[in-house]
Design a protein around this motif. Structure first.
Motif, PDB file in Angstrom:
ATOM      1  N   GLY A   1      -2.512   3.328   6.638  1.00 27.72           N
ATOM      2  CA  GLY A   1      -2.650   2.427   7.611  1.00 27.72           C
ATOM      3  C   GLY A   1      -3.232   1.141   7.044  1.00 27.72           C
ATOM      4  O   GLY A   1      -2.964   0.047   7.288  1.00 27.72           O
ATOM      5  N   ALA A   2      -4.303   1.347   6.321  1.00 30.17           N
ATOM      6  CA  ALA A   2      -5.246   0.301   5.766  1.00 30.17           C
ATOM      7  C   ALA A   2      -4.544  -0.469   4.771  1.00 30.17           C
ATOM      8  O   ALA A   2      -4.799  -1.655   4.666  1.00 30.17           O
TER       9      ALA A   2
ATOM     10  N   GLY B   1      -8.537   1.301   8.206  1.00 27.14           N
ATOM     11  CA  GLY B   1      -7.335   1.976   8.664  1.00 27.14           C
ATOM     12  C   GLY B   1      -7.867   3.090   9.712  1.00 27.14           C
ATOM     13  O   GLY B   1      -8.887   3.631   9.488  1.00 27.14           O
TER      14      GLY B   1
ATOM     15  N   ARG C   1     -10.586  -3.925   4.111  1.00 32.01           N
ATOM     16  CA  ARG C   1      -9.654  -3.334   5.081  1.00 32.01           C
ATOM     17  C   ARG C   1      -9.879  -2.059   5.801  1.00 32.01           C
ATOM     18  O   ARG C   1     -10.355  -1.145   5.115  1.00 32.01           O
TER      19      ARG C   1
END
Ligand code: MG
Length: 159
Positions: free
Chosen positions: A53-54, A7, A5
């Motif tokens: 965010g991730a 972010g 992920r």
């Protein structure tokens, strides 16, 4: 299968004369510092936002509201610690972080390594996985006039 992920985080604070300046967990010798509810460490705030965010967990204001007495004047290193606990409890680890500080003055070159060391220690990473860069805006805009500073952060998480 590896779960990866990314972010990104972005934060801006206004600068004012006579306030202490903290960036990346390090006290910077500067005539101006960030106006803030916390210690105003805009670099750590952007980094926390990138991590959140991730994880798709919202933003730093949701987790550490600037209306709360608990966070008044708080050392932002504590916020990063708590954010890293969220990363761990979601089952992820940080592969790397890259931070860009946009500020006209003072010159941040002497502080880059201490910032990388401080952030890497809090995040439990080798320093080679934590990048901090600084740029001016060539005297353009609010950053160039020394009215504020902005920080961009990118992280990669791996499960
Ligand atoms: Mg902030």
């Amino acid at each position: 299968m590896t779960d990866i992920r990314t972010g990104n985080g972005y934060d801006v604070h206004a600068l004012a004369e006579g306030l202490p300046l903290f960036l990346g967990g390090v006290r910077i010798d500067s005539p101006t510092g960030c106006i803030a509810h916390s210690d105003g460490d805009v670099a750590i705030h952007a980094l926390c936002d990138a991590l959140l965010g991730a994880l798709a967990l919202g933003d730093i204001g949701k987790h550490f509201p600037d209306t709360s007495e608990e966070f008044k004047g708080i050392d932002s290193k504590i916020l990063l610690h708590r954010t890293m606990e969220m990363v761990a409890s979601a089952g992820y680890r940080v592969s790397n972080a890259d931070i860009t500080i946009a500020m006209q003055r003072p010159k941040l070159a002497p502080y880059i390594t201490p910032m990388r060391q401080t952030l890497a220690e809090i995040m439990g990473l080798e320093i080679s996985r934590v990048s901090v860069k600084a740029t001016t805006t060539e005297k353009l805009g609010f950053i160039g006039r020394g009215e504020g500073c902005a920080v961009y952060a990118t992280v990669l998480l791996i499960k």
